[in-house]
Scaffold this active site. Sequence first.
Site: not given
Length: 117
Positions: A103, A32, A88, A101
């Site tokens: 990236h 987002i 992370n 997640h």
Amino acid sequence: MAEETIFSKIIRQEIPTELLYQDDLVTAFRDIAPQAKTHILIIPNKLIPTVNDIEESDELIMGRLFTVAKQLAKEEGIAEDGFRLIMNCNQHGGQEVYHIHMHLVGGQPLGKMLALK
Ligand code: 5GP
């Protein structure tokens, strides 16, 4: 039981988000707040809060994150120039959403690996 995040709602399509990919193990969609021209998140459908919570039985899921990242990088046209995959973990890693997640960032030179502030 780990607490659900916004990502569980995205997986279930309870909030409108364009999915770039979804199968029985993982889901991918655009970040987002993109940090580069291409910034995609690839996440397990299973709620695993942090890398510290990954179990041996999750190895298929974790591998799928990489094969989907590779495929999406190709589709985005950034595979040859290159890209970065980031995951992370916890506070020092800068993790904000506690549903792991990957990236996928690229589409431009990304500079040095770490920006320590
Ligand atoms: P982290 O800092 O936890 O590694 O990264 C979390 C990422 O999730 C951030 O890059 C943030 O912009 C993204 N993000 C947070 N909430 C949403 C959301 O509701 N939709 C999408 N598409 N991305 C989100």
